[in-house]
Design an enzyme around this catalytic site. Structure first.
Site, short mmCIF file in Angstrom:
data_model
loop_
_atom_site.label_atom_id
_atom_site.label_comp_id
_atom_site.label_asym_id
_atom_site.label_seq_id
_atom_site.Cartn_x
_atom_site.Cartn_y
_atom_site.Cartn_z
N ASN A 109 -25.17 27.31 -5.84
CA ASN A 109 -24.20 28.02 -5.00
C ASN A 109 -22.78 27.48 -5.24
OD1 ASN A 109 -26.42 29.35 -3.96
ND2 ASN A 109 -26.65 27.91 -2.26
N ILE A 110 -21.81 28.38 -5.10
CA ILE A 110 -20.41 28.01 -5.35
C ILE A 110 -19.59 28.02 -4.07
CG2 ILE A 110 -20.48 28.81 -7.75
CD1 ILE A 110 -19.04 31.37 -6.86
N HIS A 126 -22.91 25.47 -10.88
CA HIS A 126 -22.19 26.70 -11.20
C HIS A 126 -20.72 26.65 -10.78
CE1 HIS A 126 -26.21 29.12 -11.41
NE2 HIS A 126 -25.96 28.45 -12.51
N CYS A 134 -7.40 25.68 -15.45
CA CYS A 134 -6.39 26.28 -16.31
C CYS A 134 -7.03 26.76 -17.60
CB CYS A 134 -5.29 25.26 -16.61
SG CYS A 134 -4.03 25.91 -17.74
N CYS A 157 -0.85 27.07 -13.87
CA CYS A 157 -1.20 25.66 -13.82
C CYS A 157 0.04 24.80 -13.53
CB CYS A 157 -1.81 25.26 -15.16
SG CYS A 157 -2.13 23.50 -15.36
N CYS A 160 0.91 22.93 -16.99
CA CYS A 160 1.42 23.64 -18.17
C CYS A 160 1.80 25.09 -17.89
CB CYS A 160 0.40 23.58 -19.30
SG CYS A 160 -1.05 24.63 -19.04
N SER A 199 -34.63 32.05 -6.40
CA SER A 199 -35.58 33.01 -6.96
C SER A 199 -36.31 32.48 -8.18
CB SER A 199 -34.85 34.30 -7.35
OG SER A 199 -33.83 34.00 -8.29
N ASN A 223 -38.99 29.29 0.57
CA ASN A 223 -38.36 30.55 0.17
C ASN A 223 -38.95 31.69 1.00
OD1 ASN A 223 -36.37 31.64 -1.60
ND2 ASN A 223 -37.97 32.56 -2.87
N MET A 224 -38.23 32.79 1.06
CA MET A 224 -38.72 33.94 1.81
C MET A 224 -40.00 34.51 1.23
SD MET A 224 -36.95 34.49 4.51
CE MET A 224 -37.37 36.17 4.96
#
Length: 258
Positions: A109-110, A126, A134, A157, A160, A199, A223-224
């Protein structure tokens, strides 16, 4: 191969003896906090499927549109909070660390909900919605601004002035080798592995738990529903992670309270 057990008492005995616990988490954990998974029928943002925007090619064609999508996701996450699954993992890590035992969270997850819950030993394979990278110099920085910027023009950035992109792994990109090495080290020493809300179809993460199981280490899936990897595991607990995980990770009667 025997079907995985759903006996919580048996799992708790294994948990009580474990010294190095690896917890692999996926979108199912965040879904219980109201975070869209962008999969299936609900996988659209405006008229585009998420998979059409989360690619290097889409960013090269239209960075502004891709940034709008990620701006939407960032703003959405500002209103979301960790659920009982995130909190029970963080509390377990804090408690066991006082006993000389370790918990590492390896997440796909992010959204940083694990971080928000208090998890310290976290490997985000991830990337994160709240980091930018950058495209010119590769500099990665945390960014919690809301909104991230009034417009893309002139907001590059700081080092740079190159174009910034979300510091996430897009479809078609390989995982960060340093993160993968860290994950492999944790999976080699763990003596219990939990797979929570995933999953087991997104690679290479889908291979992590089966590799642990193959060397004889107990793996418990929360899990579900069943997944393609379920039959390779010792335990399977069906249902919402926010319901099944807290009793699984609660203080065991054998734990010494300091």
């Amino acid at each position: 191969m025997a079907r995985p057990s759903s006996n919580m008492a048996d799992f708790r005995e294994v948990f009580a003896k474990a010294k190095h616990i690896a917890i692999i988490t996926g979108a199912g954990v965040s879904a219980e906090s109201g975070v869209p998974t962008f999969r299936g029928a609900g996988g659209y943002w405006r008229k585009w499927q998420a998979q059409e925007l989360a690619t290097p090619e889409a960013f090269a064609r239209n960075p502004s549109r891709v940034w709008e999508f990620y701006h939407y996701r960032r703003e959405l996450m500002m209103s979301k909070n960790p659920n009982p699954a995130h909190i029970s993992i963080a509390e377990c890590e804090a408690r066991l660390s006082k006993q000389g035992r370790s918990v590492v969270v390896i997440t796909q997850n992010i959204d940083e909900l694990h971080r928000k819950a208090g998890t310290k030993h976290l490997l985000e394979i991830h990337g994160s919605l709240f980091k930018t990278r950058c495209t010119s110099c590769g500099n990665v920085t945390e960014n919690y601004k809301s909104p991230i910027c009034p417009a893309l023009a002139g907001k590059g950035c700081e080092d740079c002035n190159g174009l910034l992109r979300p510091h996430v792994i897009w479809f078609g990109e390989t995982l960060d080798s340093d993160i993968l090495t860290a994950v492999e080290k944790e999976l080699e020493i763990c003596d219990l592995c939990l797979v929570v809300g995933t999953s087991s179809i997104v690679y290479p993460a889908a291979m992590f738990a089966p590799q642990v199981s193959a060397r004889g280490v107990p793996v418990a899936e929360f899990n579900m529903e069943s997944t393609p990897a379920t039959d390779q595991f010792s335990f399977h607990f069906a249902g919402p992670c926010g319901t099944t995980l807290p009793p699984a990770l609660a203080r065991h009667k054998t734990e010494i309270i300091s």
